[in-house]
Write an enzyme that holds these catalytic residues in place. Structure first.
Site, short mmCIF file in Angstrom:
data_model
loop_
_atom_site.label_atom_id
_atom_site.label_comp_id
_atom_site.label_asym_id
_atom_site.label_seq_id
_atom_site.Cartn_x
_atom_site.Cartn_y
_atom_site.Cartn_z
N GLU A 160 51.05 16.31 -19.94
CA GLU A 160 52.23 16.82 -19.51
C GLU A 160 53.39 16.15 -20.03
OE1 GLU A 160 53.27 16.41 -15.51
OE2 GLU A 160 51.77 17.99 -15.06
N GLU A 197 44.63 19.17 -14.09
CA GLU A 197 45.54 19.35 -12.98
C GLU A 197 45.43 20.41 -12.28
OE1 GLU A 197 48.21 15.97 -13.04
OE2 GLU A 197 47.45 15.61 -14.63
O1 AHR Z 1 48.46 14.17 -9.98
C1 AHR Z 1 49.68 13.71 -10.30
C2 AHR Z 1 50.61 14.06 -11.62
O2 AHR Z 1 50.92 14.88 -11.54
C3 AHR Z 1 50.09 13.88 -12.64
O3 AHR Z 1 49.81 12.14 -12.83
C4 AHR Z 1 51.00 14.38 -13.23
O4 AHR Z 1 50.12 14.92 -14.97
C5 AHR Z 1 51.34 15.48 -12.80
O5 AHR Z 1 52.27 15.69 -12.85
#
Ligand code: AHR
Length: 500
Positions: A173, A295
């Site tokens: 990110e 994610e």
């Molecule tokens: O999964 C939780 C968080 O969500 C992670 O650390 C991040 O990459 C995302 O914003």
């Protein structure tokens, strides 16, 4: 009548088992308590890893585990997490609750865990606050067999043989918590950092560039235009929530309207894959670069009374539907989607596993991963669903946007694996499966069915009642003229293994 048309003569490629991957971050109780309790713990463990959790994860054949973050990855300095435990530096986990990170769980522990689980390691390197040298030396430390400063340090720390690290992410990110970068800047940094992620001794490393947040298509465009030839995969993050970042909505005791919203927003994953996929096709028509959904999952308000920085939430039959829908979408797009990692493996967000002290429960989401494990490395079979819209009159507005059934089909070991989700919170739906090219004779004994459902829209497993939602044998189907009619209960996930 709702219909699923299944063409067994049209196979569409392998469903990479890594679509069933998981994510473990130094966040809340995911690593500490969820996976790792340490060798001195009274909780039964193997080399410090909870035995109950290990066994549960082995059962669902976890193919890949991502670590150490997430946001945490861009503040993680791997050298702080090697060597004698008592000498490891402590740090503040600024992203997640401001708690002390002891670094007790580091590179050796993570890779040991992957070996115990027989899964592939997916390590995310630090671009946001780390150096090229730091990343390069980490790769050398883990994967180089010969004589070198880092390989020798690894040996001094008790590990002679290098590990395999099949997947390496270059930052996380980086448009946000990973450095607030513009895509042009990150694309250049990606090109630079990845140069020094060396493939030692023929060790293959699949390099993954940090991808876009949800629908930021410009990020994907710029990355593909400027760095596609240096990457094997490009990531994409998308979380499902009934609300927004100011108020996300509740994990339990939620109104029916939020059930429908969650279904709709889960289905949005397909739109995202199509849209980002179209951009990727422009630069990579051969689909060499994988789209990596590293994610995904639901994100609700944290459970009352828990640390807001720990992202602990319960998990209901609604989450099971979310898992089923996502996994169907990933299966159906396996030509571009090469890996996906649910956030996160234990005690955080849409967790398959929850722990409380020595106790562990398997959530409805866990059971979907179990039921769907038949798709891992199977061949995707062409299928199409024609079905009614979701819901009752009250939800009529949503009906046009939400089909009531989601599904996917694969084949492996002489079986057709059909997975079906009934998104409707209140009504059962019948679906007729029509086959092309299926040769086996139809009979009741040729199908192994399983179903996961719950009495209420937020039915869940608790530490007091851990088996409220578990897969049960499913027999509510019948054959007529080679067609299979299936009655899906309201809010259910069903898998059918049909002899082909
Ligand atoms: O999964 C939780 C968080 O969500 C992670 O650390 C991040 O990459 C995302 O914003």
């Amino acid at each position: 009548m709702n219909k699923m048309i299944i063409d067994t003569t049209h196979l569409k490629g392998r469903i990479n088992r890594d679509l069933y991957g998981h994510f473990s971050e130094h966040l809340g109780r995911c690593i500490y308590e969820g996976l790792w309790v340490g060798t001195d713990s009274a909780i039964p463990n193997i080399r410090g890893f909870r035995k109950d959790v290990l066994e549960a994860l082995q059962k669902i054949k976890v193919p890949t585990l991502r670590w150490p973050g997430g946001c945490f990855a861009d503040e993680y300095h791997w050298m702080d997490g090697i060597g004698p435990k008592e000498k490891r530096k402590k740090m503040i986990n600024t992203n997640w609750g401001g708690v002390i990170e002891t670094n007790e769980f580091g590179t050796h522990e993570f890779l040991d865990l992957c070996e115990l689980l027989e899964c592939d390691a997916y390590i995310c390197g630090n671009v946001g606050s780390g150096t090229v040298r730091e990343m390069s030396e980490w790769v050398e430390y883990m994967t180089f067999a010969g004589e070198s400063p880092m390989a020798n340090l690894r040996r001094a720390n008790g590990r002679d043989k290098p590990w395999k690290v099949p997947y390496f992410g270059v930052g996380n990110e980086n448009w946000g918590g990973g450095g607030n970068m513009r895509p042009e800047f990150y694309a250049d940094l990606y090109r630079q950092y990845q140069t020094f992620v060396r493939k030692y001794d023929g060790n293959s490393i699949y390099k993954i560039a940090g991808g876009a947040p949800g629908d930021d298509k410009n990020w994907t465009e710029v990355l593909m235009a400027n760095a596609a030839k240096y990457m094997d995969g490009l990531s994409l993050h998308y979380y499902t929530m009934p609300g927004d970042w100011t108020y996300k909505g509740l994990a339990v005791d939620f109104p029916v309207s939020e059930w429908a919203l969650v279904m709709k927003r889960s289905l949005y994953m397909e739109t995202l894959i199509n849209e980002h996929g179209t951009i990727m096709d422009k630069y990579d028509p051969a689909k060499r670069v994988g789209l990596i959904l590293d994610e995904w999952g639901t994100w609700y308000e944290v459970e009352k009374g828990t640390n807001p920085g720990f992202l602990y939430q319960q998990n209901t039959i609604r989450d099971a539907l979310v898992a089923g829908i996502h996994l169907n979408i990933f299966n159906n797009h396996c030509d571009r989607v090469r890996m996906a990692n649910i956030a996160q493996v234990a005690n955080v967000l849409q967790a398959p596993i929850l722990t409380r002290g020595a106790e562990m429960i398997l959530t409805p989401t866990y059971h979907v991963f179990d039921m769907y494990s038949v798709h891992q490395n199977a061949e995707l079979v062409e299928s199409r669903i024609e079905c009614a819209g979701y819901g009752t009159e009250k939800e009529a507005a949503l009906a046009a946007e939400i089909p009531c059934i989601s599904g996917s089909v694969s084949t492996k070991d002489g079986y057709l694996n059909v997975s079906l989700c009934n998104l409707d919170h209140a009504n059962a739906h019948e679906i007729e499966c029509e086959f092309f090219g299926r040769t086996a004779t139809a009979s009741a004994t040729t199908v192994i069915g399983r179903v996961l459902t719950g009495d209420a829209i937020d039915s869940r497993n608790t530490f007091e009642k851990p088996s409220t939602i578990i897969p049960k044998p499913f027999t509510d189907f019948s054959w007529t003229d080679g067609k299979l009619k299936v009655k899906l209960p309201a809010r259910s996930v069903v898998t059918l293994l049909i002899k082909n």
